[in-house]
Design a protein around this motif. Structure first.
Motif, PDB file in Angstrom:
ATOM      1  N   GLN A 124       0.804  -1.219   0.000  1.00  0.00           N
ATOM      2  CA  GLN A 124       0.000   0.000   0.000  1.00  0.00           C
ATOM      3  C   GLN A 124       0.843   1.277   0.000  1.00  0.00           C
ATOM      4  O   GLN A 124       0.345   2.344  -0.377  1.00  0.00           O
ATOM      5  N   LYS A 125       2.109   1.160   0.375  1.00  0.00           N
ATOM      6  CA  LYS A 125       2.956   2.359   0.383  1.00  0.00           C
ATOM      7  C   LYS A 125       3.176   2.927  -1.019  1.00  0.00           C
ATOM      8  O   LYS A 125       3.688   4.047  -1.160  1.00  0.00           O
ATOM      9  N   ARG A 126       2.753   2.178  -2.051  1.00  0.00           N
ATOM     10  CA  ARG A 126       2.851   2.716  -3.407  1.00  0.00           C
ATOM     11  C   ARG A 126       1.986   3.964  -3.572  1.00  0.00           C
ATOM     12  O   ARG A 126       2.189   4.738  -4.509  1.00  0.00           O
ATOM     13  N   VAL A 127       1.030   4.158  -2.671  1.00  0.00           N
ATOM     14  CA  VAL A 127       0.203   5.372  -2.719  1.00  0.00           C
ATOM     15  C   VAL A 127       1.088   6.614  -2.633  1.00  0.00           C
ATOM     16  O   VAL A 127       0.804   7.640  -3.265  1.00  0.00           O
ATOM     17  N   LEU A 128       2.165   6.544  -1.864  1.00  0.00           N
ATOM     18  CA  LEU A 128       3.056   7.698  -1.714  1.00  0.00           C
ATOM     19  C   LEU A 128       3.669   8.090  -3.058  1.00  0.00           C
ATOM     20  O   LEU A 128       3.836   9.278  -3.359  1.00  0.00           O
ATOM     21  N   LYS A 129       3.983   7.084  -3.878  1.00  0.00           N
ATOM     22  CA  LYS A 129       4.502   7.355  -5.217  1.00  0.00           C
ATOM     23  C   LYS A 129       3.406   7.938  -6.101  1.00  0.00           C
ATOM     24  O   LYS A 129       3.635   8.894  -6.852  1.00  0.00           O
ATOM     25  N   ILE A 130       2.212   7.354  -6.008  1.00  0.00           N
ATOM     26  CA  ILE A 130       1.090   7.831  -6.823  1.00  0.00           C
ATOM     27  C   ILE A 130       0.790   9.294  -6.526  1.00  0.00           C
ATOM     28  O   ILE A 130       0.522  10.091  -7.432  1.00  0.00           O
ATOM     29  N   LYS A 131       0.857   9.676  -5.247  1.00  0.00           N
ATOM     30  CA  LYS A 131       0.613  11.079  -4.871  1.00  0.00           C
ATOM     31  C   LYS A 131       1.572  12.025  -5.578  1.00  0.00           C
ATOM     32  O   LYS A 131       1.216  13.159  -5.917  1.00  0.00           O
ATOM     33  N   LYS A 132       2.793  11.557  -5.824  1.00  0.00           N
ATOM     34  CA  LYS A 132       3.811  12.412  -6.443  1.00  0.00           C
ATOM     35  C   LYS A 132       3.663  12.515  -7.960  1.00  0.00           C
ATOM     36  O   LYS A 132       4.011  13.550  -8.541  1.00  0.00           O
ATOM     37  N   ILE A 133       3.176  11.452  -8.596  1.00  0.00           N
ATOM     38  CA  ILE A 133       3.236  11.417 -10.064  1.00  0.00           C
ATOM     39  C   ILE A 133       1.879  11.437 -10.762  1.00  0.00           C
ATOM     40  O   ILE A 133       1.818  11.514 -11.992  1.00  0.00           O
ATOM     41  N   VAL A 134       0.782  11.360  -9.985  1.00  0.00           N
ATOM     42  CA  VAL A 134      -0.561  11.411 -10.583  1.00  0.00           C
ATOM     43  C   VAL A 134      -1.262  12.673 -10.103  1.00  0.00           C
ATOM     44  O   VAL A 134      -1.386  12.908  -8.906  1.00  0.00           O
ATOM     45  N   ASN A 135      -1.706  13.481 -11.058  1.00  0.00           N
ATOM     46  CA  ASN A 135      -2.374  14.738 -10.701  1.00  0.00           C
ATOM     47  C   ASN A 135      -3.847  14.545 -10.375  1.00  0.00           C
ATOM     48  O   ASN A 135      -4.372  15.145  -9.441  1.00  0.00           O
ATOM     49  N   HIS A 136      -4.519  13.708 -11.156  1.00  0.00           N
ATOM     50  CA  HIS A 136      -5.957  13.490 -10.950  1.00  0.00           C
ATOM     51  C   HIS A 136      -6.249  12.002 -11.072  1.00  0.00           C
ATOM     52  O   HIS A 136      -5.991  11.390 -12.112  1.00  0.00           O
ATOM     53  N   LEU A 137      -6.772  11.419  -9.995  1.00  0.00           N
ATOM     54  CA  LEU A 137      -7.058   9.983  -9.954  1.00  0.00           C
ATOM     55  C   LEU A 137      -8.568   9.765  -9.914  1.00  0.00           C
ATOM     56  O   LEU A 137      -9.261  10.315  -9.055  1.00  0.00           O
ATOM     57  N   PHE A 138      -9.062   8.972 -10.865  1.00  0.00           N
ATOM     58  CA  PHE A 138     -10.501   8.723 -10.976  1.00  0.00           C
ATOM     59  C   PHE A 138     -10.774   7.262 -10.590  1.00  0.00           C
ATOM     60  O   PHE A 138     -10.337   6.332 -11.275  1.00  0.00           O
ATOM     61  N   CYS A 139     -11.483   7.073  -9.483  1.00  0.00           N
ATOM     62  CA  CYS A 139     -11.736   5.733  -8.930  1.00  0.00           C
ATOM     63  C   CYS A 139     -13.103   5.218  -9.351  1.00  0.00           C
ATOM     64  O   CYS A 139     -14.064   5.983  -9.453  1.00  0.00           O
ATOM     65  N   ILE A 140     -13.191   3.892  -9.533  1.00  0.00           N
ATOM     66  CA  ILE A 140     -14.446   3.296  -9.995  1.00  0.00           C
ATOM     67  C   ILE A 140     -15.030   2.285  -9.009  1.00  0.00           C
ATOM     68  O   ILE A 140     -16.075   1.700  -9.270  1.00  0.00           O
ATOM     69  N   LEU A 141     -14.333   2.070  -7.880  1.00  0.00           N
ATOM     70  CA  LEU A 141     -14.843   1.159  -6.858  1.00  0.00           C
ATOM     71  C   LEU A 141     -15.144   1.968  -5.601  1.00  0.00           C
ATOM     72  O   LEU A 141     -14.311   2.771  -5.163  1.00  0.00           O
ATOM     73  N   PRO A 142     -16.327   1.791  -5.007  1.00  0.00           N
ATOM     74  CA  PRO A 142     -16.760   2.658  -3.917  1.00  0.00           C
ATOM     75  C   PRO A 142     -15.820   2.715  -2.722  1.00  0.00           C
ATOM     76  O   PRO A 142     -15.637   3.776  -2.121  1.00  0.00           O
TER      77      PRO A 142
END
Length: 370
Positions: A124-142
């Motif tokens: 789950q720590k990959r979220v820290l990387k995602i925060k740095k390199i993704v500007n807008h994240l669109f989720c499809i699971l509630p």
């Protein structure tokens, strides 16, 4: 604006095509260039690479095909740099797309990521990387919104694009007659869209057919393969393979055997009782069992947070065990009704169609405000 999309499998091609359609409604002069498939190509623009050349699944399989994957990543980066898009949209496939996202940041191109990487499953720590390199994240699971919030990341929940695809589907009234499927109830076999999935799962799926002579079995063929690929598994058995007809097949199916993946959720949304199966490279599965901290693998069970549908994984994925569950689904009225009741609750949790339109509107808005 110029939109560059990267999708790497059949489901991504479908979601990408629906998103492109929604973007064109807001931006009639939109230009598209993409890694994707035939459905995206039908919406217009330039197909740079077909997903059939880049769909690798599993730790061992990825390592074995690493040179090809690295070549594809290099080509994608070079193509983005040459075309200079206004908008970059990455669809799922995190192993590939997070590398493209990191590159985009180095050239000042903002990243729209549609269909969140499944980081909640492992590491789950990959979220820290995602925060740095993704500007807008669109989720499809509630449940993903709350997950990202625990990591201090705001995301957009847009609903699930499968609802859009199913809402847009118009059943063919002549489907059964056209394919000579009248007379017996149908058990649908959905062995996946990747070569390794089909070769691992289809023999056991086909192996149950003779145990249910009162039913007819039909295989949903993946769009990137032809009949001769499936013939090697059929060995002369009279089981039809239907291409580009999965939704028509599910709309008539009495039960289904489904490879773990997007198709499990589609099958549930069509209210078809199913057994979910998966079998992969032994080492890949062993590594996954060490890393993945989930009670379930199917989207249906993950969203409902309970065992709605039976999952048969690796050593449990045998013709005998598949047969036992199919027998329950078609002959045990109480068991079948419990699955259908849970599906009704799933419908409520999934919400209404509109994910593609909502995502397109947000992408255009964010691009305008950059």
């Amino acid at each position: 604006m110029k939109y560059y999309l990267v999708a790497g499998e059949a489901s991504g091609d479908m979601h990408g095509a629906n998103l492109m359609k929604a973007l064109k409604a807001l931006d009639p002069d939109a230009e598209f260039r993409f890694f994707g498939g035939d459905l995206m190509l039908a919406e217009g623009g330039t197909l740079v690479k077909h997903y059939r050349e880049m769909a690798y699944m599993g730790f061992v399989e990825v390592i074995a095909n690493l040179p090809a994957i690295l070549k594809n990543i290099k080509q994608c980066k070079q193509d983005i740099h040459s075309w200079q898009p206004d908008v970059l949209i990455l669809i799922d496939i995190p192993g590939f797309n997070l590398k493209i996202a990191a590159y985009a940041q180095t050239i000042g191109l903002k990243v729209n990521y549609y269909i969140s990487p499944k980081v909640w499953a492992w590491n789950q720590k990959r979220v820290l990387k995602i925060k740095k390199i993704v500007n807008h994240l669109f989720c499809i699971l509630p449940f993903e919104v709350d997950f990202y919030k625990t990591w201090g990341m705001d995301v957009d929940y847009v609903g699930n694009p499968l609802l859009d695809a199913i809402a847009a589907f118009k059943p063919d009234p002549d489907f059964l007659q056209q394919h000579q499927l009248i007379g017996k109830k149908i058990i649908a076999l959905l062995p996946g869209s990747r070569k390794q999935e089909i070769s691992n799962l289809l023999p056991d799926m086909i192996g149950i057919a003779e145990r249910f002579p009162e039913h007819q079995f039909v295989i949903a063929g993946a769009p990137s393969f032809k009949q001769d690929y499936y013939d090697q598994f059929l060995n002369g058995k009279n089981i039809p393979v239907l291409f580009d007809a999965t939704y028509n097949l599910l709309s008539h199916a009495h039960a289904a055997v489904v490879a773990s993946g997007t198709a499990t959720l589609e099958t549930a949304l069509f209210h078809v009782p199913q057994v979910v199966v998966y079998k992969g490279n032994a080492l890949t599965i062993a590594v996954a069992r060490m890393l993945v901290k989930l009670d379930f693998i199917s989207l249906v069970n993950l969203i409902m947070n309970k065992g709605v549908v039976k999952e048969l994984i690796q050593e449990d994925c045998t013709a005998s065990k598949i047969s036992e569950e199919v027998d329950l689904l078609i002959n045990n009225k109480e068991h079948r009704q419990k699955v259908l009741t849970d599906y009704a609750e799933l419908d409520i949790r999934m919400g209404q169609p509109g994910a593609s339109a909502k995502t397109a509107a947000l992408i255009v808005k964010y691009a305008a405000n950059k």
